[in-house]
Design an enzyme around this catalytic site. Structure first.
Site, PDB file in Angstrom:
ATOM      1  N   LYS A   1      38.807  41.999  31.185  1.00 55.05           N
ATOM      2  CA  LYS A   1      38.710  40.598  30.765  1.00 55.05           C
ATOM      3  C   LYS A   1      37.430  40.431  29.938  1.00 55.05           C
ATOM      4  O   LYS A   1      36.430  41.090  30.212  1.00 55.05           O
ATOM      5  CB  LYS A   1      38.665  39.677  31.999  1.00 55.05           C
TER       6      LYS A   1
ATOM      7  N   CYS B   1      38.543  33.388  21.232  1.00 49.78           N
ATOM      8  CA  CYS B   1      39.008  32.622  22.401  1.00 49.78           C
ATOM      9  C   CYS B   1      39.311  31.191  21.982  1.00 49.78           C
ATOM     10  O   CYS B   1      38.437  30.501  21.443  1.00 49.78           O
ATOM     11  CB  CYS B   1      37.978  32.601  23.516  1.00 49.78           C
TER      12      CYS B   1
HETATM   13  O1  RRO Z   1      40.322  32.978  28.771  1.00 52.92           O
HETATM   14  C1  RRO Z   1      41.040  32.434  27.914  1.00 52.92           C
HETATM   15  O2  RRO Z   1      41.364  31.235  27.973  1.00 52.92           O
HETATM   16  C2  RRO Z   1      41.558  33.183  26.755  1.00 52.92           C
HETATM   17  C3  RRO Z   1      40.767  34.022  25.980  1.00 52.92           C
HETATM   18 BR1  RRO Z   1      38.977  34.394  26.369  1.00 52.92          BR
HETATM   19  C4  RRO Z   1      41.320  34.601  24.818  1.00 52.92           C
HETATM   20  O3  RRO Z   1      40.674  35.346  24.058  1.00 52.92           O
HETATM   21  N1  RRO Z   1      42.618  34.334  24.531  1.00 52.92           N
HETATM   22  C5  RRO Z   1      43.374  33.535  25.291  1.00 52.92           C
HETATM   23  O4  RRO Z   1      44.561  33.309  24.976  1.00 52.92           O
HETATM   24  N2  RRO Z   1      42.831  32.965  26.415  1.00 52.92           N
END
Ligand code: RRO
Length: 313
Positions: free
Chosen positions: A45, A131
């Site tokens: 993650k 993100c």
């Molecule tokens: O954690 C998220 O909400 C998230 C991330 Br960091 C990302 O890069 N892509 C996404 O769809 N969700």
């Protein structure tokens, strides 16, 4: 024997398939499941300087055609993932792993990279520039000037293999502009694409949005985004210098989807929404389906068809 092995940044991977950051990679329990699967490696993650709880739930919904999420970067902080990867490096010294990171500004990116440099990490860094789900924070990948500034600083302070996770682009001029920026830097890879940001799914019966954060807006993944993902992979394959390899992500749920990403020029392929739906045993199925397609076409290895998409003129 038909091989699905691949090489990225000079590193060999037994299988070209792996998880996409955000799916089955929050903690050691999830990452262990990817380790035990047929995936060639894992990515963690996206890690931030300090751990984050993320956005309020419900924040993920699986739909018949894909998914919507507004997780908001829940993660255990970089030291947790570096510790986990360090353990895996000791257990399986021949394997290499991906550490995803995301800072909220250039100084945080630099601090994260310094922590990695000061650790025993021997894998690849994936810097997330895309993100879509932190309220008030735009997707960095759509701000070309900032991307150039970040990459300038990144390569002043970090020497290991590093790539960037990009948002999807939708205009040829933007592909040209972004490729011109990326080509200035010694990137090991780009990863195209992150989810399509700020979609909205609704439940007509209750007349409500389906997830809680940002009044229901979230990143879209799965079937909805495969054509966009393939277009991004192939357009960057045509424009980037050959040293910058491509990880294809978006809409992969069958061996044919994997094949299409590779045909467009990807060297590795990541699975997000479908992995979330089906679990890590999906890597056995996808690998077998890809091998069947390769066998039918007379291909023994990925290099036989990687990037060799044909046109109608
Ligand atoms: O954690 C998220 O909400 C998230 C991330 Br960091 C990302 O890069 N892509 C996404 O769809 N969700």
């Amino acid at each position: 024997m038909i091989s699905t092995e691949t090489t990225l940044a000079g590193i060999h991977f037994d299988n070209c398939l792996m998880n996409a950051a955000g799916v089955y990679c929050y903690d050691a329990d999830e990452l262990n499941q990817i380790q035990k699967s047929a995936a060639g490696t894992f990515v963690t993650k996206s890690a931030t300087v300090v751990p984050r709880a993320g956005n309020p739930e419900p924040r993920y919904l699986s739909t018949p055609w894909g998914s919507i999420n507004s997780m908001g970067l829940p993660n255990k902080g970089l030291p947790y993932y570096l510790d986990y990867v360090s353990q895996q490096q000791t257990l399986f010294p021949e394997k290499r792993y991906f550490q995803s990171i995301t800072g909220f500004n250039i100084d945080e990116d630099e601090a994260l990279l310094k922590q990695i440099t000061d650790s025993d990490f021997n894998g690849l860094v994936e810097l997330n520039l895309s993100c879509p789900n932190v309220p008030g924070k735009p997707q960095t990948g759509y701000d070309f000037e900032t991307v150039e500034q970040i990459l300038t600083r990144v390569f002043e302070v970090y020497e290991g293999p590093l790539g960037v996770k990009l948002p999807p682009y939708f205009d040829i001029v933007h592909f040209d502009q972004m490729a011109a920026i990326l080509n200035q830097f010694p990137l090991a890879f780009i990863n195209s694409v992150n989810s399509i940001g700020n979609g909205l799914t609704i439940d007509a019966a209750t007349e409500r949005v389906s997830i809680k954060p940002k009044h229901g807006f979230g990143g879209i993944g799965g079937d909805y985004i495969k054509p966009t993902a393939l277009a991004n992979v192939h357009t960057f394959y045509q424009r980037l210098k050959p040293e910058i390899q491509i990880i294809g992500t978006g809409g992969v749920k069958s061996g044919q989807d994997v094949f299409e990403h590779l045909l467009c020029g990807a060297s590795m392929v990541q699975v997000g929404t479908a992995l979330h739906k089906e679990g890590p045993q999906i890597f056995d199925r996808l690998t077998a389906e890809l091998q069947t397609i390769m066998q039918q076409k007379g291909y023994n290895k990925i290099a036989d068809f990687k990037g060799k998409l044909k046109y109608l003129d």
